[in-house]
Design an enzyme around this catalytic site. Structure first.
Site, PDB file in Angstrom:
ATOM      1  CE  LYS A   1      80.366 114.659  10.055  1.00 15.20           C
ATOM      2  NZ  LYS A   1      79.359 114.565  11.080  1.00 15.20           N
TER       3      LYS A   1
ATOM      4  NE  ARG B   1      74.461 116.046   5.615  1.00 15.34           N
ATOM      5  CZ  ARG B   1      75.038 116.778   5.179  1.00 15.34           C
ATOM      6  NH1 ARG B   1      74.622 117.779   4.061  1.00 15.34           N
ATOM      7  NH2 ARG B   1      76.150 117.248   5.506  1.00 15.34           N
TER       8      ARG B   1
ATOM      9  CD  GLU C   1      89.636 119.927  13.700  1.00 16.49           C
ATOM     10  OE1 GLU C   1      89.432 119.431  14.889  1.00 16.49           O
ATOM     11  OE2 GLU C   1      88.817 120.814  13.354  1.00 16.49           O
TER      12      GLU C   1
ATOM     13  CE  LYS D   1      80.398 111.031   8.543  1.00 18.07           C
ATOM     14  NZ  LYS D   1      79.479 111.194   9.805  1.00 18.07           N
TER      15      LYS D   1
ATOM     16  CB  SER E   1      75.068 107.404   3.351  1.00 24.77           C
ATOM     17  OG  SER E   1      75.541 108.625   3.269  1.00 24.77           O
TER      18      SER E   1
ATOM     19  CE1 TYR F   1      75.124 103.403   7.226  1.00 23.83           C
ATOM     20  CE2 TYR F   1      76.994 104.069   5.629  1.00 23.83           C
ATOM     21  CZ  TYR F   1      75.870 104.418   6.655  1.00 23.83           C
ATOM     22  OH  TYR F   1      75.766 105.500   7.280  1.00 23.83           O
TER      23      TYR F   1
END
Ligand code: PBG
Length: 329
Positions: free
Chosen positions: A201, A211, A240, A255, A281, A319
């Site tokens: 991330k 947010r 990671e 992401k 988003s 979305y």
């Protein structure tokens, strides 16, 4: 007529007709490839617009079932729940995250009771919706505390698992949390609760509209660069992922999405593990606004979504997941 000037192999032959293009297509999308994020709010009978995300809404729990009915009918495998928490419930420690009657807990109970295992429920493990400073963890003299945060994340994970959450998705980027959460889940009998680690991330500027959607935008002090990844790095992404796999992650997330297709590809090539991509988003709102302003046409949506598959993603948090009828036609 010029002859012999061109190669005998003409790739355009197979592109000439639609049937032929379909015949040789390498990637495609079905509803199985999507996870639908849902924003929740307290109250009754509300479907609230989100200014920075055209076509995305916050729903009260009585309104959410309609959306989930449709998601199941279309064949989506999973939804992801994100709560909009009222300011007066936020504090420095994010204690609302551990309230068994918080918005997410109520939602999980309701959805599980009504739909059983017809659709998977995924929940973020992180404190940012609940903290008054908008950070994913505890803060002490502007330092985000790692190990102390994990203690809370363990309890948040156990609570969400107990409520019936199928897939816990730690999105906090604390070091070592996957292993600690896995151990605690197993000890408390939640051996079958899956972990989808937001392993890669990035500290991204594409999260702005989200947010806003969860109400942490104006609260966030500073940035998340001391725990989320530096967007200049890619080798670090492999470290990671390697750690999270060792610690027991069932799936990993990359992401944001579109600016990080190279990362999806290297993760997929290096680790044979399900890789999810999050079309975040900011990516969504850019496309939507471009389409609305007629700068680009709506086919950019399919093109962007297919690129995730081409890069090697197994599924996409998007979305657009509740708008596939038009996109996949
Ligand atoms: C919080 C979280 C974020 C997103 C998902 N979970 C934002 C952040 O880390 O600040 C972003 C999703 C999006 O932009 O669509 N842990």
């Amino acid at each position: 007529m010029i002859t012999g000037k061109f190669p005998n192999l003409r790739l355009r032959r197979s592109r000439k007709c639609d049937w032929s293009r379909r015949l040789i297509e390498e990637n495609n999308l079905t509803p199985n490839d999507f996870i639908l994020p849902l924003f929740l709010i307290e109250g009754k009978n509300k479907k609230q617009t989100i200014k920075s995300m055209p076509g995305v809404y916050r729903y009260t729990l009585d309104k959410i079932t309609h959306v989930i009915d449709k998601a199941i009918q279309k064949g989506l495998p999973m939804i992801a729940l994100f709560p909009y928490i009222e300011k007066n419930k936020k504090n420095n420690l994010g204690t609302e995250a551990l309230n068994e009657n918080n918005l997410v807990c109520k939602a999980i109970r309701l959805i599980k009771k009504r739909y059983k295992n017809e659709i998977g429920i995924m929940c973020d493990v992180a404190l940012d919706p609940y903290t008054s400073h908008g950070h994913d963890g505890l803060i002490k003299s502007s330092n985000i505390l790692n190990d102390e945060t994990i203690e809370i994340l363990i309890n948040q994970s156990l609570l969400q698992a107990e409520m019936g959450c199928d897939v816990l998705a730690p999105s906090d980027m604390m070091d070592g949390r996957i292993g600690e959460i896995r151990k605690s889940l197993d000890k408390k009998g939640f051996k079958m609760t899956q972990i989808l680690s937001y392993a890669v991330k990035y500290a991204s500027n594409f999260y702005g509209p989200f947010r806003d959607a969860v109400g942490s935008k104006d609260l966030l002090k500073g940035n998340k660069k001391t725990y989320q990844m530096d967007f200049r790095n890619s080798n670090e992404a492999l470290r990671e992922v390697a750690l999270d796999i060792k610690e027991g992650a069932d799936m990993v997330m990359v992401k944001p999405g579109l600016p990080y297709l190279d990362i999806i590809r290297v993760v997929k090539d290096n680790f044979k593990i399900p890789v999810m991509a999050y079309q975040v988003s900011g990516e969504y709102s850019l496309l939507e606004n471009g389409i609305k302003e007629k700068i680009i046409n709506e086919n950019v949506i399919l093109e962007s979504l297919i690129s995730f598959k081409r890069a090697g993603a197994n599924a996409i948090v998007s979305y657009y997941a509740d708008k596939l009828d038009k996109i996949l036609k």
